[in-house]
Scaffold this motif. Structure first.
Motif, PDB file in Angstrom:
ATOM      1  N   VAL A 198     -24.826  14.982-135.497  1.00 17.36           N
ATOM      2  CA  VAL A 198     -23.284  15.203-135.320  1.00 17.36           C
ATOM      3  C   VAL A 198     -22.816  16.655-135.706  1.00 17.36           C
ATOM      4  O   VAL A 198     -23.507  17.102-136.728  1.00 17.36           O
ATOM      5  N   VAL A 199     -22.058  17.421-134.940  1.00 14.60           N
ATOM      6  CA  VAL A 199     -21.976  18.524-135.247  1.00 14.60           C
ATOM      7  C   VAL A 199     -20.751  18.592-135.921  1.00 14.60           C
ATOM      8  O   VAL A 199     -19.491  18.063-135.641  1.00 14.60           O
ATOM      9  N   PRO A 200     -20.538  19.000-137.485  1.00 14.80           N
ATOM     10  CA  PRO A 200     -19.653  18.993-138.358  1.00 14.80           C
ATOM     11  C   PRO A 200     -18.652  20.078-137.894  1.00 14.80           C
ATOM     12  O   PRO A 200     -18.432  21.075-138.812  1.00 14.80           O
ATOM     13  N   GLU A 201     -17.775  19.873-136.977  1.00 17.36           N
ATOM     14  CA  GLU A 201     -16.640  20.817-136.569  1.00 17.36           C
ATOM     15  C   GLU A 201     -15.523  20.930-137.778  1.00 17.36           C
ATOM     16  O   GLU A 201     -15.170  22.118-138.004  1.00 17.36           O
ATOM     17  N   ARG A 202     -15.289  19.650-138.295  1.00 14.49           N
ATOM     18  CA  ARG A 202     -14.245  19.657-139.255  1.00 14.49           C
ATOM     19  C   ARG A 202     -14.881  19.077-140.662  1.00 14.49           C
ATOM     20  O   ARG A 202     -15.263  17.871-140.552  1.00 14.49           O
ATOM     21  N   LEU A 203     -14.919  19.826-141.770  1.00 14.88           N
ATOM     22  CA  LEU A 203     -15.538  19.533-143.004  1.00 14.88           C
ATOM     23  C   LEU A 203     -14.319  18.651-143.636  1.00 14.88           C
ATOM     24  O   LEU A 203     -13.006  19.024-143.815  1.00 14.88           O
ATOM     25  N   VAL A 204     -14.801  17.359-144.504  1.00 15.46           N
ATOM     26  CA  VAL A 204     -13.601  16.846-145.276  1.00 15.46           C
ATOM     27  C   VAL A 204     -13.928  16.819-146.436  1.00 15.46           C
ATOM     28  O   VAL A 204     -15.307  16.269-146.824  1.00 15.46           O
ATOM     29  N   GLY A 205     -13.371  17.167-147.614  1.00 17.54           N
ATOM     30  CA  GLY A 205     -13.744  17.344-148.985  1.00 17.54           C
ATOM     31  C   GLY A 205     -12.852  16.608-150.054  1.00 17.54           C
ATOM     32  O   GLY A 205     -11.765  16.215-149.573  1.00 17.54           O
TER      33      GLY A 205
END
Length: 390
Positions: A198-205
């Motif tokens: 999976v390409v992590p285009e958007r990171l959730v933190g």
């Protein structure tokens, strides 16, 4: 023989239930401990008159107004019945036989089994309590409060701590703050089957909620006499919330006047003795004060705990709720915060709040952490089955 024994046991139980009047029809004679249990039950439930004096066809035992008799009876019921039954019988004795005055004596307070309902009674007597009794009363209240804190605090902190972390997620987290589970879920559309990744285009933190105040919580508590158990539970929860650095907690109690007890939140016993159960109700005035204390509406949760029997200006009350919600405040209306079952409440006002998007419902102490977590995360509240509350 076994069938005969079962029949005798059923007769014995019916005899204890029916009380032994001439028409009970059991023909069963009680002896020993059974007779003593029957006498303890008769003293409370065997008279139709609050002074314990029976009339024709009634069982004539009673507690009267004698402190020694009451103390002896309290000792008896603790000997013969489990704690949960003792608490019910004590509550019935206070209501049926008018024993509230005897609770103003230290010897009586030392003899009773402490529970939430007894605390409510003591708080209602607070203003007329003699100085010789106040320290004993505080000790009784503190015992109950400590028991409640032990039961409720761990789960409340864990549930709300997780909700605070989730509500404070950031879109550009540092590596150690990345919520990998949610990041993967958010980027499943970017799955590359040929690379099995999976390409992590958007990171959730996760936010770091413990470093600063993330949410403001205002508990607005109706202290009319019918809300006694709710006041006790809300005060304990208020103290637990105040102990969490990520939550700024304000506690306001009201009848026709409004009192801010936030400065007492480090000790819920002081909070409880700062209340004055009884009197009228002015929800509009209380909400006006709470509204004036809100500085970050988008990060504020207001919890109104009231049966909604408004003695103030109804339309103004509803306008305040609407204004708070429009500004971004999460507004929660609880008809009760207790285990007492279906509450009595003003259905018209509850319907009016629901029309504003603020459904009013009763909440048990076990459910309260989940309700607060949902409000903090701005997701739908876990409302129990309202058919049981109508």
């Amino acid at each position: 023989m076994s069938g005969t024994g079962d029949a005798q046991e059923r007769l014995r139980r019916w005899r204890l239930v029916l009380g032994g009047d001439g028409a009970d029809g059991t023909g069963c004679e009680l002896r020993g401990q059974d007779a003593a249990m029957d006498a303890a039950l008769s003293a409370l439930y065997g008279s139709r008159r609050p002074d314990g004096q029976g009339g024709v066809g009634t069982r004539t035992a009673g507690l009267g107004a004698s402190a020694p008799n009451v103390a002896r009876w309290l000792g008896d019921i603790r000997t013969y019945f489990p704690t949960s039954v003792v608490q019910v019988m004590q509550r019935d004795a206070i209501e049926r036989l008018g024993l509230s005055a005897l609770l103003l004596e230290p010897e009586m307070l030392e003899a009773v089994e402490a529970d939430v309902h007894l605390v409510g009674t003591l708080l209602s007597l607070n203003k007329v309590m003699p100085e010789t009794t106040k320290e004993t009363a505080r000790a009784v209240v503190r015992k109950v409060v400590q028991q409640l804190e032990a039961q409720l605090s761990t789960r409340t902190r864990a549930t709300l701590g997780g909700a605070l972390d989730r509500s404070a997620r950031i879109s550009r987290p540092r590596h150690r703050d990345i919520d990998w589970d949610r990041t993967i879920r958010a980027n499943l559309k970017n799955y590359l089957p040929e690379h099995r990744t999976v390409v992590p285009e958007r990171l959730v933190g996760h936010g770091r909620a413990a470093q600063s105040v993330k949410k403001d919580v205002v508990l607005c508590i109706d202290q009319s006499g019918s809300m006694a158990a709710s006041v006790v539970y809300a005060s304990v929860f208020g103290a637990v919330l105040a102990s969490m650095r990520a939550i700024a907690t304000r506690l306001v109690v009201f009848d026709t006047a409004v009192v801010d007890l936030t400065d007492e939140l480090d000790d819920p016993v002081d909070v409880l003795f700062g209340t004055q159960l009884g009197g009228g109700t002015d929800i509009n005035r209380a909400l006006a004060y709470c509204q004036s204390q809100i500085t970050r509406p988008a990060d504020t949760v207001v919890v109104l705990i009231s049966d909604l029997y408004e003695g103030g200006i109804r339309d103004e009350m509803l306008k305040r709720v609407a204004a708070m919600k429009a500004s971004g405040v999460q507004f929660v209306a609880l008809l009760a915060l207790s285990d007492e079952g279906a509450p009595s409440y003003d259905r018209d006002h509850a319907a009016a709040l629901a029309a504003l998007g603020a459904p009013a419902f009763a909440c048990t102490p076990d459910l309260f952490p989940e309700v607060m977590a949902a409000a903090i995360e701005k997701r739908p509240l876990p409302i129990p089955d309202m058919t049981e509350q109508r």
